[in-house]
Design a protein around this motif. Structure first.
Motif, PDB file in Angstrom:
ATOM      1  N   ARG A  42      -3.510  -0.478  10.553  1.00  0.00           N
ATOM      2  CA  ARG A  42      -2.194  -1.107  10.748  1.00  0.00           C
ATOM      3  C   ARG A  42      -2.069  -2.410   9.983  1.00  0.00           C
ATOM      4  N   GLU A  43      -3.200  -3.074   9.789  1.00  0.00           N
ATOM      5  CA  GLU A  43      -3.159  -4.323   9.030  1.00  0.00           C
ATOM      6  C   GLU A  43      -3.041  -4.068   7.531  1.00  0.00           C
ATOM      7  N   LYS A  44      -3.687  -3.002   7.064  1.00  0.00           N
ATOM      8  CA  LYS A  44      -3.706  -2.741   5.623  1.00  0.00           C
ATOM      9  C   LYS A  44      -2.453  -2.018   5.119  1.00  0.00           C
ATOM     10  N   LYS A  45      -1.949  -1.112   5.957  1.00  0.00           N
ATOM     11  CA  LYS A  45      -0.869  -0.217   5.539  1.00  0.00           C
ATOM     12  C   LYS A  45       0.339  -0.953   4.935  1.00  0.00           C
ATOM     13  N   PRO A  46       0.830  -2.052   5.572  1.00  0.00           N
ATOM     14  CA  PRO A  46       2.049  -2.694   5.057  1.00  0.00           C
ATOM     15  C   PRO A  46       1.884  -3.307   3.671  1.00  0.00           C
ATOM     16  N   VAL A  47       0.660  -3.604   3.250  1.00  0.00           N
ATOM     17  CA  VAL A  47       0.490  -4.238   1.941  1.00  0.00           C
ATOM     18  C   VAL A  47       0.148  -3.219   0.860  1.00  0.00           C
ATOM     19  N   LEU A  48       0.178  -1.944   1.199  1.00  0.00           N
ATOM     20  CA  LEU A  48      -0.144  -0.891   0.229  1.00  0.00           C
ATOM     21  C   LEU A  48       1.080  -0.017  -0.041  1.00  0.00           C
ATOM     22  N   PRO A  49       1.083   0.705  -1.174  1.00  0.00           N
ATOM     23  CA  PRO A  49       2.282   1.463  -1.557  1.00  0.00           C
ATOM     24  C   PRO A  49       2.714   2.466  -0.478  1.00  0.00           C
ATOM     25  N   PRO A  50       4.043   2.611  -0.310  1.00  0.00           N
ATOM     26  CA  PRO A  50       4.565   3.445   0.767  1.00  0.00           C
ATOM     27  C   PRO A  50       4.373   4.945   0.564  1.00  0.00           C
ATOM     28  N   ASP A  51       4.035   5.367  -0.665  1.00  0.00           N
ATOM     29  CA  ASP A  51       3.875   6.814  -0.857  1.00  0.00           C
ATOM     30  C   ASP A  51       2.448   7.304  -0.622  1.00  0.00           C
ATOM     31  N   ILE A  52       1.597   6.432  -0.091  1.00  0.00           N
ATOM     32  CA  ILE A  52       0.251   6.878   0.280  1.00  0.00           C
ATOM     33  C   ILE A  52       0.358   7.809   1.491  1.00  0.00           C
ATOM     34  N   ARG A  53      -0.388   8.916   1.455  1.00  0.00           N
ATOM     35  CA  ARG A  53      -0.495   9.793   2.631  1.00  0.00           C
ATOM     36  C   ARG A  53      -1.736   9.363   3.401  1.00  0.00           C
TER      37      ARG A  53
END
Ligand SMILES: *Cc1c(COP(=O)(O)O)cnc(C)c1O
Length: 230
Positions: free
Chosen positions: A62-73
């Motif tokens: 949850r901490e990493k997800k927002p700073v990474l590209p949105p099209d990652i699965r």
């Protein structure tokens, strides 16, 4: 080796192993496991073309997800506590660790609450016995699956297993062989589900997993060494 080279090297090895086993390399998906890996290094893998990433701790993810590209699965590959389900349903492309009714109920409830029709899940099976804490006993899997149609948001796609942590190749083969057989059995008994995903094989045993029909590899340390060395 840097991350880009490691991924290329791994893909080459996957292709060679697939061909040697008479399989089409295109049918094997690679999930890069990024637990404890910093976002900047995940981004390097992304820029090299990787789109499927796996995390096993919801808080860290949850901490990493927002700073990474949105099209990652994102793949949720680890033991999932019911109180974390709310962060996962609708956010993860695939939950690999469905292993108990209580969890299935929590997923169903979240899906209903969020108006999400289908949550793709794999049933985690524990074929290596004492080696792993989590996953259903193979003898319990059919009974468990039989209870899923009453939870319409749960969309079963296949099985996930963690191979035994041993140097004994025969034990690893036995584990993967049994998981494959279980999947074939479920295909016949529960044709309403897809059963198109067999998630098995990690850095140490992915070649054996490919030989036994895996079509989704979860690989971490071979690409992202744990000591942080490049
Ligand atoms: C960490 C982890 C992996 C990746 O393991 P490596 O040995 O680093 O490749 C795969 N699956 C699960 C469930 C994991 O927790």
């Amino acid at each position: 080796m840097n991350i880009v080279q490691s991924i290329q090297d791994l893909k080459k090895s996957i292709r060679e192993t697939a061909r040697a086993s008479g399989r089409d390399p295109e049918g094997i998906r690679l999930v890069l496991v990024t637990k404890t890996v910093e976002p900047s290094r995940i981004l390097e893998a992304y820029q090299a073309g990787a789109r499927d990433f796996g995390e096993n701790r919801v808080q860290e993810w949850r901490e990493k997800k927002p700073v990474l590209p949105p099209d990652i699965r994102w793949h949720l590959i680890g033991h999932l506590q019911t109180n974390k389900v709310k962060y996962v349903v609708g956010q993860a492309a695939l939950i690999h660790s469905l292993d108990r009714l209580e969890l299935a109920d929590a997923v169903e409830k979240q899906a209903q609450a969020k108006g999400i029709a289908e949550v793709p899940c794999l049933v985690q099976v524990n074929v290596s016995g004492k080696e792993s804490q989590w996953g259903l006993d193979p003898a319990q899997v059919a009974d468990f699956v039989g209870q899923m149609p009453a939870r319409p948001a749960i969309m079963l796609r296949g099985l996930m297993t963690i191979g035994p942590l041993t140097e004994d190749q025969e034990k690893i083969r036995e584990c993967f062989r049994r998981t494959r057989e279980l999947l074939e059995d479920l295909k016949k008994r529960f044709p309403q589900y897809g059963w198109d995903i067999l998630s098995m094989g990690m850095s140490a045993d992915y070649r054996i997993a490919i030989e036994h029909g895996s079509n989704m590899l979860r690989i971490g340390s071979r690409v992202f060494p744990r000591d942080g060395a490049k």
